[in-house]
Design an enzyme around this catalytic site. Structure first.
Site, mmCIF file in Angstrom:
data_model
loop_
_atom_site.group_PDB
_atom_site.id
_atom_site.type_symbol
_atom_site.label_atom_id
_atom_site.label_comp_id
_atom_site.label_asym_id
_atom_site.label_seq_id
_atom_site.Cartn_x
_atom_site.Cartn_y
_atom_site.Cartn_z
ATOM 1 N N LYS A 60 -30.646 84.761 80.247
ATOM 2 C CA LYS A 60 -29.648 83.729 80.553
ATOM 3 C C LYS A 60 -28.230 84.324 80.530
ATOM 4 O O LYS A 60 -27.421 84.090 81.426
ATOM 5 C CB LYS A 60 -29.766 82.626 79.484
ATOM 6 C CG LYS A 60 -29.432 81.248 79.988
ATOM 7 C CD LYS A 60 -29.549 80.233 78.880
ATOM 8 C CE LYS A 60 -30.927 79.669 78.710
ATOM 9 N NZ LYS A 60 -31.044 78.735 77.587
ATOM 10 N N GLU A 174 -21.403 64.786 73.529
ATOM 11 C CA GLU A 174 -21.181 64.975 74.966
ATOM 12 C C GLU A 174 -21.951 63.907 75.716
ATOM 13 O O GLU A 174 -23.083 63.603 75.365
ATOM 14 C CB GLU A 174 -21.729 66.364 75.322
ATOM 15 C CG GLU A 174 -21.428 66.849 76.688
ATOM 16 C CD GLU A 174 -19.943 67.027 76.907
ATOM 17 O OE1 GLU A 174 -19.438 66.342 77.798
ATOM 18 O OE2 GLU A 174 -19.309 67.828 76.193
ATOM 19 N N CYS A 288 -32.971 64.057 78.037
ATOM 20 C CA CYS A 288 -32.169 63.322 77.053
ATOM 21 C C CYS A 288 -32.717 61.940 76.715
ATOM 22 O O CYS A 288 -33.064 61.669 75.571
ATOM 23 C CB CYS A 288 -30.731 63.193 77.548
ATOM 24 S SG CYS A 288 -29.895 64.774 77.647
HETATM 25 C C1 UDX Z 1 -28.264 60.931 80.405
HETATM 26 C C2 UDX Z 1 -27.037 60.090 80.077
HETATM 27 O O1 UDX Z 1 -26.669 59.316 81.220
HETATM 28 C C3 UDX Z 1 -25.888 60.996 79.669
HETATM 29 O O2 UDX Z 1 -24.760 60.225 79.298
HETATM 30 C C4 UDX Z 1 -26.325 61.854 78.497
HETATM 31 O O3 UDX Z 1 -25.291 62.745 78.134
HETATM 32 C C5 UDX Z 1 -27.580 62.633 78.849
HETATM 33 O O4 UDX Z 1 -28.605 61.733 79.283
HETATM 34 P P1 UDX Z 1 -29.086 62.306 82.483
HETATM 35 O O5 UDX Z 1 -30.324 62.622 81.709
HETATM 36 O O6 UDX Z 1 -28.421 63.386 83.257
HETATM 37 O O7 UDX Z 1 -27.961 61.715 81.525
HETATM 38 O O8 UDX Z 1 -29.500 61.179 83.525
HETATM 39 P P2 UDX Z 1 -29.172 59.681 83.938
HETATM 40 O O9 UDX Z 1 -28.367 59.724 85.169
HETATM 41 O O10 UDX Z 1 -28.704 58.832 82.823
HETATM 42 O O11 UDX Z 1 -30.667 59.251 84.341
HETATM 43 C C6 UDX Z 1 -31.722 59.321 83.392
HETATM 44 C C7 UDX Z 1 -33.018 58.877 84.034
HETATM 45 O O12 UDX Z 1 -33.000 57.492 84.329
HETATM 46 C C8 UDX Z 1 -33.368 59.559 85.351
HETATM 47 O O13 UDX Z 1 -34.760 59.775 85.387
HETATM 48 C C9 UDX Z 1 -32.940 58.560 86.408
HETATM 49 O O14 UDX Z 1 -33.648 58.683 87.613
HETATM 50 C C10 UDX Z 1 -33.255 57.251 85.713
HETATM 51 N N1 UDX Z 1 -32.381 56.160 86.141
HETATM 52 C C11 UDX Z 1 -31.039 56.258 85.950
HETATM 53 C C12 UDX Z 1 -32.939 55.016 86.700
HETATM 54 O O15 UDX Z 1 -34.158 54.918 86.863
HETATM 55 N N2 UDX Z 1 -32.110 53.996 87.055
HETATM 56 C C13 UDX Z 1 -30.764 54.070 86.896
HETATM 57 O O16 UDX Z 1 -30.081 53.107 87.255
HETATM 58 C C14 UDX Z 1 -30.203 55.228 86.326
#
Ligand code: UDX
Length: 480
Positions: A60, A174, A288
């Site tokens: 990495k 974060e 997450c």
């Molecule tokens: C998330 C949090 O949003 C972020 O604040 C934190 O720091 C890390 O975890 P992330 O995992 O990048 O971020 O994705 P996010 O955009 O929140 O989506 C998470 C999951 O939910 C994805 O599988 C996405 O497809 C799904 N999702 C998201 C939905 O099904 N519907 C939505 O409206 C939003």
């Protein structure tokens, strides 16, 4: 790439909230250069700080030194090149070579292999390795997502390890989303500073680190360690709850002959509810939301308040039902038996804009289809290499067209915009049967049905042109 106005560089952001690089450059070390750490290191260099990223993974570190970001994240690579070339961003595997004023802990906190708790092993190891080289006045800042109470116990550990100096440890969670990491780091919705009693030094130093963001108007919340830790975990649990809520409503819509996409649009316009994380589809996955939801349940149990968050079991259960429901919709679409059926799976990443397949709903569906004997051909713009390792039973091909050739069922599983742009008339010529399940609600059902396709979407009654003239979500992707 020349220095300066690269995509994602703060100077390419709209002027209104553009952070100005700090003239008060601070020496920062970022321990852990995974998704969170690499993004943080690169973005902090862009704010004018001298940053060294530290990771025990030599591959990495070599990649980062060579200017390659070891995961897919739009905008990050040009920034890495710019600030590395400028000399303000370096990477090393040797923590003892690092001298900084402030050390950010960005190591992973995965879910334990056997249970819901968070594995704090990497955080403890990083702190133990760091402790001997700390000097009086240095500040340790936790950014990893941890169960509430962790920061206080880490501070106690640090004091035991270094009784000879006064040590400072604070928590600064974060909130960045994959696919929007640069924007979320350089224009965050809020900065949360969790500060231990009487620790003025940490707050002052963090305010200096983030001065360009604060000057650009970012709200700052200064609180205690426990509240800061919970701020992150609660946010993710709330987002997961919203997503499961709308997916539960999708089931109600199916039963009541209503339309969940229009329902979500109407709900989202209520400012008390808000449109974010309200897109129905395949449910939540990634590195997450699922793990943070589980860790909160486990921690609440330990604290004796498991009942207060018992509803999170249902949030998880709905998320599982969505996957099961889409597989059973696939079964129904092909007459009841998936064995031997050729399926085109469009998407494997847990969401668009990412090559991450951890807990990916799309990949979970692909695995289940393959387990029932379907011949699944997968195309994803970024996630194929990782998906192929996790689910080798599927075939991975180089384009949507290649996935759809001869298919008897086409399934949209990740909301990549390129899938919404496929020409349905051309695509009808690629497949054996023009049948689609749009699990992410991104295709224009009117256009596809006019081109001879049967399109099914969970939570939506079959499309009828006269009854449903507008397709509010068909033009865009999932919000959030
Ligand atoms: C998330 C949090 O949003 C972020 O604040 C934190 O720091 C890390 O975890 P992330 O995992 O990048 O971020 O994705 P996010 O955009 O929140 O989506 C998470 C999951 O939910 C994805 O599988 C996405 O497809 C799904 N999702 C998201 C939905 O099904 N519907 C939505 O409206 C939003």
């Amino acid at each position: 790439m020349s220095r300066g106005h690269a995509v994602g560089d703060p100077r390419s952001l709209p002027a209104r909230a553009r952070p100005q690089p700090s003239s008060d450059g601070i020496a920062l070390a970022v321990l852990g250069t995974g998704y969170l750490g690499a993004t943080h290191a690169i973005c902090m260099a862009s704010l004018g700080h001298r940053v060294v990223g530290v990771d025990s993974d030599a591959i990495k570190v070599e990649a980062l030194i060579a200017g390659r970001v070891p995961f897919y994240e739009p905008d990050l690579a040009p920034m890495l090149g710019s600030w590395r070339d400028a000399g303000s961003l370096t990477f090393t595997t040797d923590p003892t070579s690092v001298e900084a004023d402030i050390y950010f802990l960005c190591v992973p906190t995965p879910q334990e292999a056997n249970g819901k708790r968070c594995d704090l092993g990497p955080v403890h190891s990083a702190l133990r390795a760091l402790a001997p080289q700390l000097r009086a006045g240095d500040v340790v800042v936790g950014k990893s997502t941890v169960p509430v109470g962790t920061a206080a116990s880490l501070l106690a550990l640090l004091r035991r390890l270094r009784p000879d100096i006064e040590v400072s440890l604070c928590w600064n969670p974060e909130f960045l989303r994959e696919g929007h990491a640069v924007e979320d780091t350089l224009r965050p919705s809020r900065l949360v500073l969790g500060i231990a009693d009487g620790d003025k030094r940490s707050e002052v130093l963090l305010r200096r680190v983030y001065a360009p963001l604060i000057q650009a108007g970012c709200p700052v919340i200064v609180t205690d360690l426990a509240t800061a830790e919970l701020m992150k975990v609660a946010a993710n649990a709330f987002l997961a709850t919203k997503i499961s809520f709308i997916n539960a409503m999708a089931q109600v819509c199916d039963a009541a002959d209503a339309d969940v996409v229009t329902l979500a649009e109407g709900l989202g316009l209520d400012p008390r509810i808000g449109a974010g994380s309200l897109a129905p589809g395949l449910g939540f996955g990634g590195g997450c939301l699922p793990k943070d939801l589980h860790a909160l349940q486990a921690r609440a149990e330990e604290l004796g308040v498991g009942d207060a968050v018992a509803f999170l079991e249902d949030v998880d259960a709905v998320n599982e039902q969505v996957r099961t429901g889409v597989v059973s919709a696939a079964r129904d679409a092909v007459g009841g038996d998936l064995a031997g059926v050729r399926i085109a799976a469009l998407g494997a990443a847990f969401k668009a804009g990412s090559d991450d397949v951890r807990e990916s709903p799309a990949l979970a569906v692909i695995a289940r289809l393959a387990a029932e004997g379907a011949r699944v051909r997968v195309y994803d713009p970024e996630a194929m290499a990782r998906a192929a390792i996790d689910v080798p039973a599927a075939e991975y091909v180089a384009s949507a067209q290649a996935a759809m050739l001869g298919a008897e069922l086409t399934m949209v599983l990740t909301e990549w915009p390129e899938f919404a742009r496929i020409d349905p008339t051309q695509a009808a010529g690629w497949v054996r049967l023009p049948v689609m399940i749009d699990a992410r609600h991104i295709v224009d059902r009117g256009a596809w049905q006019s081109a001879g396709w049967t399109v099914r979407a969970p939570g939506r009654r079959p499309y009828e042109p006269t009854a449903a003239p507008s397709e509010p979500y068909a033009r865009g992707a999932v919000s959030g």
